[in-house]
Design an enzyme around this catalytic site. Sequence first.
Site, PDB file in Angstrom:
ATOM      1  N   HIS A  74       0.788  -1.239   0.000  1.00 37.37           N
ATOM      2  CA  HIS A  74       0.000   0.000   0.000  1.00 37.37           C
ATOM      3  C   HIS A  74       0.821   1.290   0.000  1.00 37.37           C
ATOM      4  CE1 HIS A  74       0.978  -0.148   4.263  1.00 37.37           C
ATOM      5  NE2 HIS A  74       0.687   1.127   4.315  1.00 37.37           N
TER       6      HIS A  74
HETATM    7  C1  UD1 Z   1      -2.019   5.559   6.118  1.00 42.91           C
HETATM    8  C2  UD1 Z   1      -0.697   5.986   6.781  1.00 42.91           C
HETATM    9  C3  UD1 Z   1       0.340   4.889   6.597  1.00 42.91           C
HETATM   10  C4  UD1 Z   1      -0.188   3.552   7.060  1.00 42.91           C
HETATM   11  C5  UD1 Z   1      -1.489   3.260   6.340  1.00 42.91           C
HETATM   12  C6  UD1 Z   1      -2.101   1.965   6.756  1.00 42.91           C
HETATM   13  C7  UD1 Z   1      -0.224   8.399   6.732  1.00 42.91           C
HETATM   14  C8  UD1 Z   1       0.619   9.435   6.117  1.00 42.91           C
HETATM   15  N1  UD1 Z   1      -0.158   7.174   6.157  1.00 42.91           N
HETATM   16  O1  UD1 Z   1      -1.789   5.461   4.717  1.00 42.91           O
HETATM   17  O2  UD1 Z   1       1.484   5.212   7.363  1.00 42.91           O
HETATM   18  O3  UD1 Z   1       0.760   2.551   6.773  1.00 42.91           O
HETATM   19  O4  UD1 Z   1      -2.408   4.326   6.640  1.00 42.91           O
HETATM   20  O5  UD1 Z   1      -3.305   1.739   6.086  1.00 42.91           O
HETATM   21  O6  UD1 Z   1      -0.908   8.671   7.696  1.00 42.91           O
HETATM   22  N2  UD1 Z   1      -9.241   4.974   2.042  1.00 42.91           N
HETATM   23  C9  UD1 Z   1     -10.428   4.308   1.997  1.00 42.91           C
HETATM   24  N3  UD1 Z   1     -11.018   3.955   3.178  1.00 42.91           N
HETATM   25  C10 UD1 Z   1     -10.463   4.224   4.384  1.00 42.91           C
HETATM   26  C11 UD1 Z   1      -9.231   4.916   4.406  1.00 42.91           C
HETATM   27  C12 UD1 Z   1      -8.644   5.269   3.241  1.00 42.91           C
HETATM   28  O7  UD1 Z   1     -10.974   4.054   0.947  1.00 42.91           O
HETATM   29  O8  UD1 Z   1     -11.041   3.866   5.427  1.00 42.91           O
HETATM   30  C13 UD1 Z   1      -8.579   5.323   0.762  1.00 42.91           C
HETATM   31  C14 UD1 Z   1      -8.883   6.710   0.315  1.00 42.91           C
HETATM   32  O9  UD1 Z   1      -8.963   6.722  -1.074  1.00 42.91           O
HETATM   33  C15 UD1 Z   1      -7.669   7.503   0.739  1.00 42.91           C
HETATM   34  C16 UD1 Z   1      -6.572   6.470   0.574  1.00 42.91           C
HETATM   35  O10 UD1 Z   1      -7.181   5.233   0.926  1.00 42.91           O
HETATM   36  O11 UD1 Z   1      -7.482   8.643  -0.022  1.00 42.91           O
HETATM   37  C17 UD1 Z   1      -5.375   6.704   1.438  1.00 42.91           C
HETATM   38  O12 UD1 Z   1      -5.735   6.860   2.807  1.00 42.91           O
HETATM   39  P1  UD1 Z   1      -4.797   7.724   3.784  1.00 42.91           P
HETATM   40  O13 UD1 Z   1      -5.334   7.712   5.158  1.00 42.91           O
HETATM   41  O14 UD1 Z   1      -4.533   9.053   3.176  1.00 42.91           O
HETATM   42  O15 UD1 Z   1      -3.408   6.987   3.732  1.00 42.91           O
HETATM   43  P2  UD1 Z   1      -3.012   5.441   3.695  1.00 42.91           P
HETATM   44  O16 UD1 Z   1      -2.449   5.156   2.352  1.00 42.91           O
HETATM   45  O17 UD1 Z   1      -4.119   4.570   4.197  1.00 42.91           O
END
Ligand code: UD1
Length: 361
Positions: free
Chosen positions: A205
Amino acid sequence: MKIACIVGARPNFMKIAPLLEAMSEYPDLDPILVHTGQHYDYEMSQIFFEDLDIPEPDIYLRVGSGSHAVQTGKIMMAFEEVVMEHKSDLVMVVGDVNSTLACTLVGAKLLIPVAHVEAGIRSFDRTMPEEINRILTDAVSDYLFTPTKEANDNLKKEGIPEEKIFLVGDVMIDTLLKYKEEALSSDILNELDLKKHSYALMTLHRPFNVDVKANLVSILNAVMEIQRRTKIIFPTHPRTKARVEEFGLSDMISSMENLVMIEPLGYLRFMGLMVNSKFVLTDSGGMQTETAVLDIPCLTMRENTERNETTQAGTNTLVGNNTQLIVEESMKILDGNGKTGSYPEIWDGRAAQRIAETLSV
Ligand code: UD1
């Protein structure tokens, strides 16, 4: 002591669970749980509360997804109101996600002491958002609870006074050891029709691996080779799922007969897959540590790690996103030549107790 405990994203939940449990033994520690809402899907959040018996959050901020600035800013604005109203004496943050940094900044600016759990680990790679979050969080925290001696050394080199640093072990391992037996008997293997130690478990991821098409393709080319020899179970992060579709890679994925793409799993079913796997392919931080404790070979698809003890003494090998290297190291494991290893003695399942003891008067 009124403590605002912060969770936001998936890797926070297994870290806060043992802390809340340990603090409940100390009457002078009075925690509330604040969920920022950084992660919000059932599989990315709520299921962990159920699996790990975490109480419902006292406060839910619903910030959701966004750019780093938007997400961090929204959390700061919402959390500032919470601490003012709650009159928190301490802000407790775990890990290195955006919620960690945002709430740390709020506490520090309001002169409320901050306790950072999992302090001091460093990848020395500032292209990772987590590394920025770690450095800044540690710089303004008052209690730095570290998982390893190396983390202590990193903090000292950054000029953090020694009296703020407490070597306590790894809270994530507290949770792993508590639930390991339950995970071993999870019925996820039956559900997926798997035999013990007959498959690899993959997670992927990191933006660097999945947001850049060439890197994602390079990894999938390796997966194509490996799945000819073994089944690969792949619980897929929402970010990765979105990129696979966007880059037109869905057909490539579905052409791999032995690659089983599934939804993200909760803690117990995921652990069920991990403890029974032959090896792990990942770019996660936490899984490097968990596999070291479980003595399962782990191939980490990154160029560096903030968990050097897992590569030096443990079962972890860095393979980047290089197709050939990933395939070669996987074949070694499948041929019975996987790494075995050890892990720091202080990862004994009692980190959260040490933290509660330190904070209690
Ligand atoms: C975040 C953390 C990362 C961790 C990861 C675990 C930061 C900078 N990054 O990254 O360190 O390893 O979580 O998962 O804080 N999304 C969904 N549903 C959700 C959450 C996210 O669909 O419940 C999708 C959305 O499109 C979102 C993308 O995932 O834009 C990324 O989510 P985000 O919280 O920005 O970062 P992660 O890549 O999950």
